[in-house]
Write a protein that holds these residues in place. Structure first.
Motif, PDB file in Angstrom:
ATOM      1  N   ARG A 161       0.837  -1.201   0.000  1.00  0.00           N
ATOM      2  CA  ARG A 161       0.000   0.000   0.000  1.00  0.00           C
ATOM      3  C   ARG A 161       0.874   1.255   0.000  1.00  0.00           C
ATOM      4  N   GLY A 162       0.457   2.214  -0.796  1.00  0.00           N
ATOM      5  CA  GLY A 162       1.220   3.448  -0.918  1.00  0.00           C
ATOM      6  C   GLY A 162       2.242   3.435  -2.040  1.00  0.00           C
ATOM      7  N   GLU A 163       2.591   2.257  -2.536  1.00  0.00           N
ATOM      8  CA  GLU A 163       3.513   2.176  -3.673  1.00  0.00           C
ATOM      9  C   GLU A 163       2.752   2.539  -4.947  1.00  0.00           C
ATOM     10  N   PRO A 164       3.474   2.874  -6.038  1.00  0.00           N
ATOM     11  CA  PRO A 164       2.791   3.189  -7.291  1.00  0.00           C
ATOM     12  C   PRO A 164       1.846   2.062  -7.722  1.00  0.00           C
ATOM     13  N   GLY A 165       0.613   2.457  -8.048  1.00  0.00           N
ATOM     14  CA  GLY A 165      -0.389   1.496  -8.473  1.00  0.00           C
ATOM     15  C   GLY A 165      -1.197   0.896  -7.338  1.00  0.00           C
ATOM     16  N   VAL A 166      -0.764   1.114  -6.125  1.00  0.00           N
ATOM     17  CA  VAL A 166      -1.494   0.581  -4.963  1.00  0.00           C
ATOM     18  C   VAL A 166      -1.834   1.751  -4.029  1.00  0.00           C
ATOM     19  N   GLY A 167      -2.391   2.788  -4.661  1.00  0.00           N
ATOM     20  CA  GLY A 167      -2.833   3.942  -3.892  1.00  0.00           C
ATOM     21  C   GLY A 167      -4.167   3.663  -3.237  1.00  0.00           C
ATOM     22  N   ARG A 168      -4.777   4.712  -2.705  1.00  0.00           N
ATOM     23  CA  ARG A 168      -6.072   4.558  -2.037  1.00  0.00           C
ATOM     24  C   ARG A 168      -7.109   4.004  -3.009  1.00  0.00           C
TER      25      ARG A 168
END
Length: 139
Positions: A107-114
């Protein structure tokens, strides 16, 4: 009855979904990708896009089999059944997005945003409609 055609149709519809993700991420200004979420769940290497797309295509294949069976049993056109089932799946499972937002290891990495947001809901609704329409036409 061969299961190859509906499985292939579902896998191809899922690949189309993966192909439109970069576009809808810009349109909805929401950095969430199902391919990234799935791929980064199973690997932390540069191979995550391949892993994510493979898992997504496998899920699509299973969905294609289910849609074909529902269409056959209900004696309804796959062009009507597939989008309806895709949206039903989306509306049923979207609340799990809150778990992804809190628990996903990337979570928080590119592509795994909110994900569990109004934009995320609209983005996923669009993806499910596209998937369902493509699947219905391929079936």
């Amino acid at each position: 009855m061969s299961h190859a055609r509906p499985a292939l149709a579902g896998a191809l519809a899922a690949v189309v979904w993966g192909a439109i993700e970069p576009i809808d991420m810009r349109v909805f200004r929401n950095d969430y990708s199902d391919v990234a979420m799935l791929g980064k769940l199973v690997t932390h290497t540069r191979a995550w896009p391949i892993a994510g797309l493979a898992i997504h295509a496998a899920n699509g294949a299973l969905f294609g089999l289910a849609a074909e069976e529902v269409s056959r049993r209900a004696r309804l056109s796959p062009r009507r059944v597939a989008p309806a089932l895709a949206l039903a799946e989306h509306f049923t499972l979207f609340p799990l997005a809150s778990v992804v937002d809190r628990k996903h290891p990337a979570r928080g990495e590119p592509g795994v945003g909110r994900f569990f947001t109004l934009r995320g809901f609209a983005q996923e609704t669009t993806r499910h409609v596209v998937f369902g329409v493509v699947l219905g036409r391929l079936l």
